[in-house]
Design a protein around this motif. Structure first.
Motif, PDB file in Angstrom:
ATOM      1  N   CYS A  99      -1.679   6.253  -8.331  1.00 38.85           N
ATOM      2  CA  CYS A  99      -1.137   7.451  -8.967  1.00 38.85           C
ATOM      3  C   CYS A  99      -0.544   7.065 -10.338  1.00 38.85           C
ATOM      4  CB  CYS A  99      -0.053   7.978  -8.034  1.00 38.85           C
ATOM      5  SG  CYS A  99       0.327   9.694  -8.217  1.00 38.85           S
TER       6      CYS A  99
ATOM      7  N   ASP B 225      11.440  11.093  -7.102  1.00 38.40           N
ATOM      8  CA  ASP B 225      11.644  12.518  -6.803  1.00 38.40           C
ATOM      9  C   ASP B 225      12.132  12.727  -5.365  1.00 38.40           C
ATOM     10  OD1 ASP B 225       8.785  13.194  -5.253  1.00 38.40           O
ATOM     11  OD2 ASP B 225       8.633  11.630  -6.769  1.00 38.40           O
ATOM     12  N   LEU B 226      11.922  11.719  -4.497  1.00 39.15           N
ATOM     13  CA  LEU B 226      12.344  11.858  -3.095  1.00 39.15           C
ATOM     14  C   LEU B 226      13.822  11.538  -2.904  1.00 39.15           C
ATOM     15  CD1 LEU B 226       9.318  10.122  -1.272  1.00 39.15           C
ATOM     16  CD2 LEU B 226       9.682  12.554  -1.679  1.00 39.15           C
TER      17      LEU B 226
ATOM     18  N   SER C 269       8.573   8.800 -11.219  1.00 41.05           N
ATOM     19  CA  SER C 269       7.815   9.590 -10.261  1.00 41.05           C
ATOM     20  C   SER C 269       6.408   9.720 -10.838  1.00 41.05           C
ATOM     21  CB  SER C 269       8.436  10.966 -10.052  1.00 41.05           C
ATOM     22  OG  SER C 269       7.521  11.752  -9.319  1.00 41.05           O
ATOM     23  N   ALA C 270       5.512   8.891 -10.306  1.00 41.48           N
ATOM     24  CA  ALA C 270       4.136   8.929 -10.812  1.00 41.48           C
ATOM     25  C   ALA C 270       3.541  10.303 -10.512  1.00 41.48           C
ATOM     26  CB  ALA C 270       3.312   7.824 -10.172  1.00 41.48           C
ATOM     27  N   MET C 271       3.948  10.875  -9.390  1.00 40.47           N
ATOM     28  CA  MET C 271       3.376  12.156  -8.985  1.00 40.47           C
ATOM     29  C   MET C 271       3.774  13.282  -9.953  1.00 40.47           C
ATOM     30  SD  MET C 271       3.831  14.053  -5.380  1.00 40.47           S
ATOM     31  CE  MET C 271       2.379  13.810  -4.431  1.00 40.47           C
TER      32      MET C 271
ATOM     33  N   PRO D  35       0.838  -1.191   0.000  1.00 48.43           N
ATOM     34  CA  PRO D  35       0.000   0.000   0.000  1.00 48.43           C
ATOM     35  C   PRO D  35       0.883   1.254   0.000  1.00 48.43           C
ATOM     36  CG  PRO D  35      -0.713  -1.545   1.692  1.00 48.43           C
ATOM     37  CD  PRO D  35       0.570  -2.079   1.144  1.00 48.43           C
ATOM     38  N   ASN D  36       0.435   2.273  -0.670  1.00 49.10           N
ATOM     39  CA  ASN D  36       1.067   3.600  -0.635  1.00 49.10           C
ATOM     40  C   ASN D  36       2.352   3.772  -1.446  1.00 49.10           C
ATOM     41  OD1 ASN D  36      -0.467   5.482   0.514  1.00 49.10           O
ATOM     42  ND2 ASN D  36       0.896   5.901   2.238  1.00 49.10           N
ATOM     43  N   VAL D  37       2.701   2.772  -2.274  1.00 50.74           N
ATOM     44  CA  VAL D  37       3.926   2.963  -3.072  1.00 50.74           C
ATOM     45  C   VAL D  37       3.642   3.850  -4.291  1.00 50.74           C
ATOM     46  CG1 VAL D  37       5.066   0.825  -2.354  1.00 50.74           C
ATOM     47  CG2 VAL D  37       3.571   0.799  -4.357  1.00 50.74           C
ATOM     48  N   GLY D  38       2.334   4.096  -4.578  1.00 46.40           N
ATOM     49  CA  GLY D  38       1.976   4.986  -5.693  1.00 46.40           C
ATOM     50  C   GLY D  38       1.341   4.270  -6.876  1.00 46.40           C
ATOM     51  N   LYS D  39       0.702   3.123  -6.612  1.00 38.04           N
ATOM     52  CA  LYS D  39       0.114   2.331  -7.711  1.00 38.04           C
ATOM     53  C   LYS D  39      -1.029   3.080  -8.397  1.00 38.04           C
ATOM     54  CE  LYS D  39      -0.789  -1.122  -4.932  1.00 38.04           C
ATOM     55  NZ  LYS D  39      -0.180  -0.523  -3.738  1.00 38.04           N
TER      56      LYS D  39
ATOM     57  N   ASN E 152       9.323   3.750  -7.530  1.00 37.79           N
ATOM     58  CA  ASN E 152       8.528   4.979  -7.687  1.00 37.79           C
ATOM     59  C   ASN E 152       8.903   5.984  -6.590  1.00 37.79           C
ATOM     60  OD1 ASN E 152       6.493   6.555  -8.927  1.00 37.79           O
ATOM     61  ND2 ASN E 152       5.080   5.998  -7.276  1.00 37.79           N
TER      62      ASN E 152
ATOM     63  N   THR F 164      -4.680   8.695  -2.206  1.00 38.77           N
ATOM     64  CA  THR F 164      -4.588   9.374  -0.907  1.00 38.77           C
ATOM     65  C   THR F 164      -3.309   8.921  -0.223  1.00 38.77           C
ATOM     66  OG1 THR F 164      -5.548   7.668   0.496  1.00 38.77           O
ATOM     67  CG2 THR F 164      -7.110   9.117  -0.626  1.00 38.77           C
ATOM     68  N   SER F 165      -2.983   9.591   0.856  1.00 40.09           N
ATOM     69  CA  SER F 165      -1.775   9.176   1.575  1.00 40.09           C
ATOM     70  C   SER F 165      -2.109   8.112   2.615  1.00 40.09           C
ATOM     71  CB  SER F 165      -1.130  10.392   2.225  1.00 40.09           C
ATOM     72  OG  SER F 165      -2.100  11.034   3.020  1.00 40.09           O
TER      73      SER F 165
END
Ligand code: GDP
Length: 474
Positions: free
Chosen positions: A252, A354-355, A377-379, A246-250, A351, A266-267
């Protein structure tokens, strides 16, 4: 061949909604009479002498010529549409019956009025797929070609359109008819041994039958089945599953690939509890992309159902986009997931690139990265085009995806397998020197199965099922 209904049918053959033009199609022996009733070469003037004027300008319906004029309501000459009309007399038409096609200005009201005038003048509303069904019943196309018509309408990419076009040309039907011809020859020999054993010298030439079956029927069946294996991916689309904690950016990433906000991002971990599927065209390759519920250990019963589904989806995937989070680096839960998809075709995606600052330190285990790692970077939309190209290349080099000549659909594949089983039974019974009568039963079974592909021996309910998938007007 059964002859089609005697009714004359009509329907709007273009999609409902706004459009430059729309087409009403009429088929059946009453088509020309209906056209004569409603078609005029110039607009009626709504005056006292209208009736007379309309009569005077009524002209012959000329075959195979696009005629300009007006469709006029015989009961109310004030209602009329400006049209182009084509008359295709039997048997040189889509249905092999007399067909009239009327092109009018598009739009719901114009087409509704036009259709109503035609229906009131002697046609009945066509059922879904009834025009194509008549083409089949009148022997213009076989059942495999009728199925190809649906595939053409539904084709979303160049590759699936090419396959459907080849099937419409009748490639499957031709291959099947060849096989049936050989089986018929064998059947005749068997019948002779059954009916007139005393008139036939010697025993059944089992060697001859065996080699004919293997070379001319079982060989081609295997070749077409091979076509299914490669071609169904082109027809139905490759399945690409996005997998990760969860939350890895799938979600997105799904939105990025689709270029729209399809999934909720969501975060909060565990937001995507069910999978989301969308069709895309990947450089002309049809694909279905699936965003899955994040894979983790949880006690939440609803999330658990989602994760079980994720596991099943990953097993059926043609390609997995295995996603990890650059922010956290690889964690033990990622390793758990990897263990379960070891044998699947996959691409590792890091993913949230960018961080990353400075030298990336995400601890990717050596054995994970042999086929390379992609940073995205999906974002912010970085690395997405590169990823799409990578996906395409991986799928094309997997060996499952080269274009083949004849690609059956699932129904046809199942029937080919039925024929294959029956013929393998024949080979065995020949070896066991069983009575020709028993061998003939399996030959008949194989012929019936093949006949269902072209529609020669198919049951009416299967025909109904196939044509129910069509839209009205086709
Ligand atoms: P999923 O649970 O794997 O589907 O993850 P989501 O797509 O819902 O994203 C989880 C969180 O990560 C959200 O707050 C996103 O905005 C964020 N996120 C997704 N992709 C990226 C990215 O490439 N970079 C950064 N910095 N954040 C991202």
């Amino acid at each position: 061949m059964i002859s089609a209904d005697k009714d004359t049918i009509a329907a709007v053959s273009t999609p409902i909604g706004f459009g430059g033009i729309g087409i009403v199609r009429i088929s059946g022996c009453g088509s020309a009479a209906i056209a004569r009733k409603v078609f005029r070469t110039s607009a009626p003037r709504v005056t006292a002498e209208t009736h007379q004027t309309s009569k005077r300008i009524s002209k012959e319906i000329i075959p195979r010529r696009l005629q300009y004029g007006y469709i006029v309501d015989p009961e109310n000459p004030a209602v009329f549409n400006e049209v182009l009309m084509a008359y295709m007399p039997s048997p040189n038409s889509y249905t092999r019956e007399d067909v009239i096609e009327i092109q009018s200005h598009g739009g719901m009201a114009a087409l509704k009025t036009l259709l109503e005038i035609v229906l009131r003048s002697g046609a009945r509303l066509a059922d879904p797929g009834e025009f194509t069904r008549r083409a089949y019943l009148n022997g213009r196309i076989d059942l495999s070609q009728a199925e190809a018509v649906i595939d053409i309408i539904q084709a979303k990419t160049d590759a699936s359109l090419r396959i459907a076009n080849r099937n419409l040309e009748g490639e499957i039907g031709e291959a099947v008819r060849e096989m049936k011809k050989i089986l018929l020859e064998i059947q005749v020999v068997l019948e002779a041994h059954i009916e007139f054993p005393e008139d036939i010298e010697g025993k059944l030439d089992e060697q001859e039958i065996r080699s004919k079956l293997s070379r001319e029927v079982l060989g081609p069946i295997s070749a077409v089945l091979e076509g299914y294996k490669h071609g169904h991916l082109l027809r139905e689309g490759v399945r690409i599953v996005i997998l990760g904690r969860p939350n890895v950016g799938k979600s997105c990433m799904l939105n990025r690939i689709l270029q729209r906000e399809r999934a909720i991002v969501t975060s909060y971990p565990g937001t995507t509890r069910d999978s989301i599927e969308e069709s895309i065209s990947l450089f002309g390759l049809p694909a279905v992309i699936v965003d899955t519920a994040g894979w983790r250990n949880t006690n939440d019963p609803v999330e658990k159902i989602g994760i079980d589904r994720t596991k099943a989806l990953s097993q059926n995937a043609d390609l997995i986009l295995f996603m990890v989070d650059a922010g956290t680096g690889v964690v033990p839960e990622d390793e758990d997931i990897f263990m379960q998809i070891q044998n699947k075709e996959k691409i590792l995606i890091v993913n949230k690139a960018d961080l990353l600052t400075g030298e990336p330190n995400i601890n990717i285990p050596e054995r994970w990265s042999h086929s390379g790692v992609l940073f995205t970077s999906a974002m912010f939309g970085h690395g997405i085009e590169n990823m799409k190209e990578w996906i395409y290349k991986t799928l094309m080099s997997s060996g499952n995806l080269h274009e083949v000549e004849v690609v059956p659909n699932l129904r046809q594949k199942n029937l080919l397998e039925r024929a294959q089983r029956a013929l393998e039974g024949v080979l065995k019974n020949l070896s066991d020197q069983l009575h020709p009568e028993l061998i003939a039963i399996d030959i008949k079974e194989a012929m019936d199965a093949l006949g269902e592909i072209t529609g020669d021996t198919v049951k009416p309910d299967i025909i109904d099922e196939i044509f129910s998938r069509f839209c009205i007007g086709k």
